[in-house]
Design a protein around this motif. Structure first.
Motif, PDB file in Angstrom:
ATOM      1  N   GLU A  49      13.050 -19.968  -1.447  1.00  0.00           N
ATOM      2  CA  GLU A  49      12.296 -19.767  -2.677  1.00  0.00           C
ATOM      3  C   GLU A  49      13.155 -19.027  -3.697  1.00  0.00           C
ATOM      4  N   ALA A  50      13.061 -19.470  -4.945  1.00  0.00           N
ATOM      5  CA  ALA A  50      13.865 -18.865  -5.998  1.00  0.00           C
ATOM      6  C   ALA A  50      13.110 -18.973  -7.310  1.00  0.00           C
ATOM      7  N   CYS A 102      23.840 -19.320 -12.244  1.00  0.00           N
ATOM      8  CA  CYS A 102      22.998 -18.224 -11.762  1.00  0.00           C
ATOM      9  C   CYS A 102      23.539 -16.872 -12.216  1.00  0.00           C
ATOM     10  N   ARG A 159       8.969 -20.805 -10.426  1.00  0.00           N
ATOM     11  CA  ARG A 159       9.239 -20.418  -9.040  1.00  0.00           C
ATOM     12  C   ARG A 159       9.014 -21.622  -8.114  1.00  0.00           C
ATOM     13  N   ARG A 161      20.304 -21.698 -13.912  1.00  0.00           N
ATOM     14  CA  ARG A 161      20.180 -22.288 -12.573  1.00  0.00           C
ATOM     15  C   ARG A 161      19.743 -21.236 -11.552  1.00  0.00           C
ATOM     16  N   PRO A 162      19.042 -21.652 -10.484  1.00  0.00           N
ATOM     17  CA  PRO A 162      18.626 -20.689  -9.452  1.00  0.00           C
ATOM     18  C   PRO A 162      19.825 -20.148  -8.683  1.00  0.00           C
ATOM     19  N   CYS A 163      19.679 -18.950  -8.148  1.00  0.00           N
ATOM     20  CA  CYS A 163      20.756 -18.336  -7.360  1.00  0.00           C
ATOM     21  C   CYS A 163      20.721 -18.779  -5.905  1.00  0.00           C
ATOM     22  N   ALA A 164      19.559 -19.181  -5.420  1.00  0.00           N
ATOM     23  CA  ALA A 164      19.434 -19.632  -4.026  1.00  0.00           C
ATOM     24  C   ALA A 164      19.711 -21.127  -3.937  1.00  0.00           C
ATOM     25  N   THR A 165      19.715 -21.644  -2.715  1.00  0.00           N
ATOM     26  CA  THR A 165      19.934 -23.072  -2.481  1.00  0.00           C
ATOM     27  C   THR A 165      18.928 -23.584  -1.462  1.00  0.00           C
ATOM     28  N   ALA A 199      14.418 -23.759  -4.085  1.00  0.00           N
ATOM     29  CA  ALA A 199      15.589 -23.808  -4.964  1.00  0.00           C
ATOM     30  C   ALA A 199      16.040 -25.232  -5.258  1.00  0.00           C
TER      31      ALA A 199
END
Length: 594
Positions: free
Chosen positions: A473-474, A590, A564, A465-469, A567
């Protein structure tokens, strides 16, 4: 000197209220006491009734699960009576007036909201369970392979009515929601509200689908269904290559198997690829090869495959069906369920349902290695027999659960030429379509070197899973590991038909397709750590990334995509290819992979 002085006596008389005032205050006090008593009695009555409802619900759920509908209807009558009593108790004017009090009013409103919701939901429940019990008394399909269309029609107002009632109940609970409500009370009501919220979507879907069922069952005239039996041993994004077919008629609920055949009947026919539009033709090839029976299922969606199948059978001189069912041996086994009696498959004897995929996609190639015609006839007859076994089972609750499993795993899909019916199938998740782009990644495989080697392919998917929300951009990494445990010896028909070496004959070649939301871009793609070229297109509003891999026997091949984008639109879940072996999927938080 005793007694009051003249100076104090008048003051005392001024403090003494007139008799009329004292009487008035007494009356007010009595009214207040009566009001308080009425509220207390109403609250107590409601509490006792709702406690009885809460106690009976688990019993009712168990009776429904075990299909003891007559007992469930009796329990439901008691539940509905108690819920109605609670609603009456909290609807009286003293109780309603008390709801405006500070703090205490929030507790009373919460209780009355719960009582109102319970009454709305349980009032029609006894009659509804009687209708459901009648409809499922002998399974969805009777021993005579007929569906009681009248019973299905009776279900329509039950389902649509409950959709409306759930909406009212949710509104009652929402109106009673207040931060001041005590935890003991909110702890009882919040789970109910959550369950109703979760139920609302499926119930909306059912309310769209169920009204279409009578017509789909031939209530308004005969319907013809083409059942396309697919084979994921030669894998495709939609199950696998079409190897056999059957025509099933449904008239007034009565189901009949009209004819069966194999793909050999369709080799000279061609589907008109334009039935799926210019975008499909441009993506999957406008030449005549795209319309061959082997290529009906190369697109992302089952509806595309179904329209091509209709065009193909018509070109072959067969009747034009009203609908198409796409199912493979894995889906048939899921429909039958693990507890189904073994099937008599001739030379293979009594075969358990769970072994059906192995017999149809492995053992048959060994047994009929030197007689391809006999093998195709066997596959056609066996597929039809398995499908008839599903109908003969009466489509029990277990079979319906199996059907849901087959749909969810991609091994069963339905399409209707009627636009309204098709819309309902899509809404119900039965149509095998991608749907609107969302934070999901889909992975598919297409065998591009003719073989049946994908029977042994085991996909393993891992998504971080992405670290950002939000809109930040993640990046995410998606990894697919493919291991093809091909045995040392395979029949010639199973082997890679274009290979020039012994090892090559046991090596599958597949196109790996990845569908992600259009806002998601590709940073890189690699196979076993080496960057590889990709083709990037779009299909049904999704971004499509394709690359080709060779799967030598027993050697894991690792495909990795670095994605990319915003998020919130990066994949948070992933679905795997419709291989014989179910994909193993893990979604990591993440940073878990670092």
């Amino acid at each position: 000197m005793s007694g009051s002085s003249p100076a104090t006596a008048p003051a005392r008389r001024r403090r003494r209220l007139p008799r009329a005032a004292r009487v008035l205050l007494g009356v007010v006090a009595l009214v207040v006491l009566a009001w308080v008593a009425a509220v207390a009695v109403s609250g107590a009555q409601a509490a006792r009734a709702l406690q009885r409802v809460a106690g009976a619900v688990p019993v009712l759920e168990q009776q429904v699960r075990e299909q003891r509908f007559a007992e469930a209807a009796t329990t439901a009558r008691s539940v509905a009576a108690d819920a109605a009593a609670a609603h009456r108790a909290t609807s009286q004017w003293p109780y309603r007036a008390a709801e405006h009090l500070p703090w205490a009013g929030a507790q009373l409103r919460a209780a009355s909201g719960g009582a109102a919701a319970a009454a709305v939901l349980t009032e029609p429940l006894p009659a509804a369970l009687e209708v459901v019990g009648d409809a499922l008394a002998e399974g969805v399909v009777s021993d005579e392979q007929a569906v009681d269309v009248a019973a299905v029609q009776e279900l329509v107002p039950v389902v649509t009515g409950y959709r409306d009632r759930v909406a009212v109940a949710r509104a009652e609970l929402a109106a009673a929601d207040d931060p001041a409500v005590l935890g003991a009370l909110s702890g009882r009501l919040e789970p109910v509200a959550r369950q109703l919220d979760e139920l609302a979507g499926p119930l909306d879907t059912a309310a769209e689908l169920v009204p279409q069922l009578p017509a789909m069952l031939g209530a308004e005239g005969p319907r013809t269904y083409l059942v396309a039996f697919t084979n994921p041993a030669e894998v495709r994004p939609v199950q696998g290559i079409v190897g056999a077919y059957a025509y099933v008629s449904v008239d007034g609920g009565r189901i009949a198997l009209e004819r069966t055949g194999t793909d050999g009947d369709l080799y000279s026919a061609r589907a008109d690829v334009s039935v799926n539009g210019d975008a499909y033709a441009a993506l999957h090839g406008a030449d005549r090869d795209a319309g061959r029976v082997q290529n009906l299922t190369v697109g992302a969606q089952a509806d595309d495959a179904a329209r091509l199948a209709v065009s193909l059978v018509v070109d072959a001189g067969l009747p034009e069906p009203d609908a198409v069912v796409l199912v493979d041996p894995v889906g048939l086994a899921q429909l039958l369920g693990p507890d189904h009696a073994p099937l008599d498959l001739g030379v293979f004897g009594q075969v358990p349902a769970a072994d059906l995929p192995a017999v149809l996609m492995r053992d048959a190639y060994v047994r009929f290695a030197d007689d391809n015609t006999a093998r195709k006839d066997f596959l056609s007859a066996t597929s039809a027999a398995a499908f008839e076994a599903v109908l003969a089972d009466g489509m029990s609750t277990a079979a319906l659960r199996g059907a849901q499993e087959a749909v969810d795993s991609g091994h069963l899909a339905l399409w209707s030429a009627d636009e309204q019916e098709q819309a309902a199938l899509v809404a119900a998740g039965l149509a095998g379509v991608l749907g609107e782009p969302r934070a999901v990644a889909h992975v598919g495989l297409t065998n591009v070197a003719p073989s049946k080697l994908d029977y042994w392919t085991q996909p393993v998917l891992r998504l971080e899973r992405p670290c950002a929300t939000g809109s930040s951009e993640a990046t995410v990494a998606l990894e697919l590991t493919l291991t093809n445990a091909v045995p040392e010896e395979v029949p010639d028909y199973v082997a890679n038909q274009v290979a020039t070496t012994a090892r090559g004959e046991r090596t599958a070649r597949d196109v790996v397709s990845l569908w992600v939301p259009p806002a998601v871009g590709l940073d890189s793609a690699s196979v076993d750590g080496e960057t590889v070229p990709t083709a990037v297109d779009s299909e049904h509003g999704w971004r499509l990334v394709r690359l080709t891999v060779d799967l030598p026997p027993g050697e894991p091949v690792v495909v990795r995509w670095q994605l990319r984008g915003p998020a919130a639109q990066l994949p948070a879940e992933v679905t795997g290819p419709t291989t014989v072996a179910a994909p193993e999927v893990s979604v990591l938080p993440c940073g878990a992979a670092s």
